[in-house]
Design a protein around this motif. Structure first.
Motif, PDB file in Angstrom:
ATOM      1  N   SER A   6       0.827  -1.201   0.000  1.00 22.25           N
ATOM      2  CA  SER A   6       0.000   0.000   0.000  1.00 22.25           C
ATOM      3  C   SER A   6       0.862   1.252   0.000  1.00 22.25           C
ATOM      4  O   SER A   6       1.900   1.324   0.681  1.00 22.25           O
ATOM      5  CB  SER A   6      -0.920   0.003   1.228  1.00 22.25           C
ATOM      6  OG  SER A   6      -1.639   1.204   1.291  1.00 22.25           O
ATOM      7  N   VAL A   8      -0.193   4.081   1.092  1.00 25.27           N
ATOM      8  CA  VAL A   8      -0.584   4.836   2.274  1.00 25.27           C
ATOM      9  C   VAL A   8      -0.072   4.110   3.505  1.00 25.27           C
ATOM     10  O   VAL A   8      -0.394   2.940   3.735  1.00 25.27           O
ATOM     11  CB  VAL A   8      -2.115   4.990   2.339  1.00 25.27           C
ATOM     12  CG1 VAL A   8      -2.510   5.769   3.583  1.00 25.27           C
ATOM     13  CG2 VAL A   8      -2.629   5.685   1.088  1.00 25.27           C
ATOM     14  N   ARG A   9       0.745   4.795   4.302  1.00 29.84           N
ATOM     15  CA  ARG A   9       1.396   4.145   5.435  1.00 29.84           C
ATOM     16  C   ARG A   9       0.775   4.499   6.783  1.00 29.84           C
ATOM     17  O   ARG A   9       1.102   3.884   7.784  1.00 29.84           O
ATOM     18  CB  ARG A   9       2.878   4.523   5.459  1.00 29.84           C
ATOM     19  CG  ARG A   9       3.646   4.067   4.232  1.00 29.84           C
ATOM     20  CD  ARG A   9       5.113   4.442   4.334  1.00 29.84           C
ATOM     21  NE  ARG A   9       5.875   3.977   3.193  1.00 29.84           N
ATOM     22  CZ  ARG A   9       5.993   4.634   2.056  1.00 29.84           C
ATOM     23  NH1 ARG A   9       5.374   5.799   1.895  1.00 29.84           N
ATOM     24  NH2 ARG A   9       6.711   4.138   1.068  1.00 29.84           N
ATOM     25  N   SER A  10      -0.088   5.522   6.812  1.00 27.76           N
ATOM     26  CA  SER A  10      -0.664   5.933   8.086  1.00 27.76           C
ATOM     27  C   SER A  10      -2.085   6.451   7.864  1.00 27.76           C
ATOM     28  O   SER A  10      -2.516   6.690   6.727  1.00 27.76           O
ATOM     29  CB  SER A  10       0.190   7.017   8.752  1.00 27.76           C
ATOM     30  OG  SER A  10       0.205   8.197   7.958  1.00 27.76           O
ATOM     31  N   HIS A  11      -2.781   6.625   8.981  1.00 30.45           N
ATOM     32  CA  HIS A  11      -4.144   7.145   8.895  1.00 30.45           C
ATOM     33  C   HIS A  11      -4.148   8.592   8.384  1.00 30.45           C
ATOM     34  O   HIS A  11      -5.039   8.980   7.631  1.00 30.45           O
ATOM     35  CB  HIS A  11      -4.796   7.078  10.275  1.00 30.45           C
ATOM     36  CG  HIS A  11      -6.170   7.673  10.306  1.00 30.45           C
ATOM     37  ND1 HIS A  11      -7.260   7.079   9.687  1.00 30.45           N
ATOM     38  CD2 HIS A  11      -6.642   8.833  10.870  1.00 30.45           C
ATOM     39  CE1 HIS A  11      -8.331   7.834   9.873  1.00 30.45           C
ATOM     40  NE2 HIS A  11      -7.986   8.893  10.581  1.00 30.45           N
ATOM     41  N   ALA A  12      -3.147   9.379   8.782  1.00 26.63           N
ATOM     42  CA  ALA A  12      -3.075  10.769   8.326  1.00 26.63           C
ATOM     43  C   ALA A  12      -2.887  10.842   6.817  1.00 26.63           C
ATOM     44  O   ALA A  12      -3.494  11.676   6.140  1.00 26.63           O
ATOM     45  CB  ALA A  12      -1.931  11.495   9.037  1.00 26.63           C
ATOM     46  N   GLU A  13      -2.053   9.958   6.264  1.00 27.73           N
ATOM     47  CA  GLU A  13      -1.867   9.944   4.820  1.00 27.73           C
ATOM     48  C   GLU A  13      -3.144   9.506   4.110  1.00 27.73           C
ATOM     49  O   GLU A  13      -3.481  10.023   3.034  1.00 27.73           O
ATOM     50  CB  GLU A  13      -0.717   9.015   4.444  1.00 27.73           C
ATOM     51  CG  GLU A  13       0.652   9.544   4.833  1.00 27.73           C
ATOM     52  CD  GLU A  13       1.763   8.636   4.350  1.00 27.73           C
ATOM     53  OE1 GLU A  13       1.440   7.584   3.754  1.00 27.73           O
ATOM     54  OE2 GLU A  13       2.935   8.983   4.538  1.00 27.73           O
ATOM     55  N   ALA A  14      -3.869   8.577   4.696  1.00 27.46           N
ATOM     56  CA  ALA A  14      -5.133   8.134   4.097  1.00 27.46           C
ATOM     57  C   ALA A  14      -6.142   9.270   4.061  1.00 27.46           C
ATOM     58  O   ALA A  14      -6.865   9.457   3.071  1.00 27.46           O
ATOM     59  CB  ALA A  14      -5.690   6.950   4.882  1.00 27.46           C
ATOM     60  N   VAL A  15      -6.215  10.056   5.149  1.00 28.57           N
ATOM     61  CA  VAL A  15      -7.116  11.200   5.177  1.00 28.57           C
ATOM     62  C   VAL A  15      -6.713  12.236   4.131  1.00 28.57           C
ATOM     63  O   VAL A  15      -7.553  12.800   3.427  1.00 28.57           O
ATOM     64  CB  VAL A  15      -7.144  11.822   6.588  1.00 28.57           C
ATOM     65  CG1 VAL A  15      -7.929  13.127   6.578  1.00 28.57           C
ATOM     66  CG2 VAL A  15      -7.745  10.852   7.590  1.00 28.57           C
ATOM     67  N   GLN A  16      -5.398  12.477   3.997  1.00 29.10           N
ATOM     68  CA  GLN A  16      -4.924  13.451   3.022  1.00 29.10           C
ATOM     69  C   GLN A  16      -5.227  13.005   1.592  1.00 29.10           C
ATOM     70  O   GLN A  16      -5.669  13.815   0.748  1.00 29.10           O
ATOM     71  CB  GLN A  16      -3.420  13.663   3.190  1.00 29.10           C
ATOM     72  CG  GLN A  16      -2.851  14.736   2.273  1.00 29.10           C
ATOM     73  CD  GLN A  16      -1.376  14.965   2.510  1.00 29.10           C
ATOM     74  OE1 GLN A  16      -0.753  14.280   3.337  1.00 29.10           O
ATOM     75  NE2 GLN A  16      -0.798  15.922   1.802  1.00 29.10           N
ATOM     76  N   SER A  18      -7.669  10.998   0.709  1.00 27.29           N
ATOM     77  CA  SER A  18      -9.109  11.078   0.537  1.00 27.29           C
ATOM     78  C   SER A  18      -9.560  12.502   0.247  1.00 27.29           C
ATOM     79  O   SER A  18     -10.396  12.732  -0.639  1.00 27.29           O
ATOM     80  CB  SER A  18      -9.813  10.557   1.794  1.00 27.29           C
ATOM     81  OG  SER A  18     -11.207  10.690   1.689  1.00 27.29           O
TER      82      SER A  18
END
Length: 247
Positions: A6, A8-16, A18
């Motif tokens: 993946s 995306v390595r973190s929740h913050a990156e996933a939010v960014q 999105s």
């Protein structure tokens, strides 16, 4: 990094990611809405909004509100039904004005050298704000169609009068009584069929006397009510949410 890993390595990156996708989607949606609304306007009203000498008190006042309330009604239905956002009409009008000004400046002025005061687009932000405010205060599409649609048609000419009034000043030109807009139309010749050679203020609405603008405005207001009803259902149909059953 392999193809199965993946990005995306973190929740913050996933939010960014999105949010970036959302912004990109809104950007594309805005220009799709602007382009489709612009094409709709060109095909339905066209010359009534292109040229100052066609912006008369009869057909311009009648045609523009009737054909341009379509997209605001549909977008209002989607945004209000799904998101409770009461600015669908304003977004549509801001989009069409952005597209129109780009078209008038680069196409009409820089390419064919028509002056801007001969090809300016119709101001409609005040009409859209009124339509959105009626929906926000009433929360009813029926009330918005009747009151908002009627106001949409009635507010068009008063809102544009400060712009168009100087071009309707009567002048004598070569022994003929004409308006400044007519003189512009004769000096800046447009290619096309003979219907382009037209004098404003001609027609059978003179039967009502000299005050033809209120008659045209009320007619366009009543027709805008009917068109709003129709396109409101078009917007609700496009905004339908369907779920696929899991097999």
């Amino acid at each position: 990094m392999s193809t199965t890993t993946s990005a995306v390595r973190s929740h913050a990156e996933a939010v960014q990611v999105s949010r970036t996708v959302d912004y990109l989607g809104l950007f594309i949606l805005f220009f799709v809405l602007t382009g489709s609304y612009h094409i709709h306007g060109m095909l339905t009203m066209g010359d009534w909004d292109f040229w100052a000498d066609w912006k008369d008190r009869r057909l311009w006042v009648t045609v523009y509100p009737i054909v341009m309330i379509t997209f605001p009604a549909a977008v209002q239905a989607v945004l209000w039904e799904r998101l409770r956002l009461p600015w669908g009409a304003t977004v549509c009008v801001l989009g069409i004005l952005f597209g129109e000004w780009v078209n008038r400046y680069f196409n009409f002025w820089m390419w064919t050298y028509f002056p801007i005061n001969f090809v300016f687009p119709t101001a409609a932000v005040h009409m859209a704000i009124f339509l959105d405010v009626v929906l926000m205060l009433s929360g009813s599409f029926l009330f918005t169609a009747v009151i908002g649609g009627l106001g949409w048609g009635l507010l068009m000419y008063p809102g544009n009068w400060p712009i168009i009034a100087p071009l309707h000043v009567p002048v004598e030109y070569n022994g003929m009584l004409m308006s400044i807009a007519d003189i512009q139309g004769y000096h800046y010749v447009r290619t096309g069929t003979p219907e382009y050679i037209r004098m404003v203020e001609k027609g059978t609405l003179r039967t009502f006397g000299k005050d033809v603008a209120p008659v045209s405005a009320f007619f366009s207001g009543f027709m805008s009510i009917l068109v709003y009803f129709l396109w409101h259902f078009v917007g609700r149909w496009f905004g339908t949410v369907k779920f696929v059953k899991r097999t």
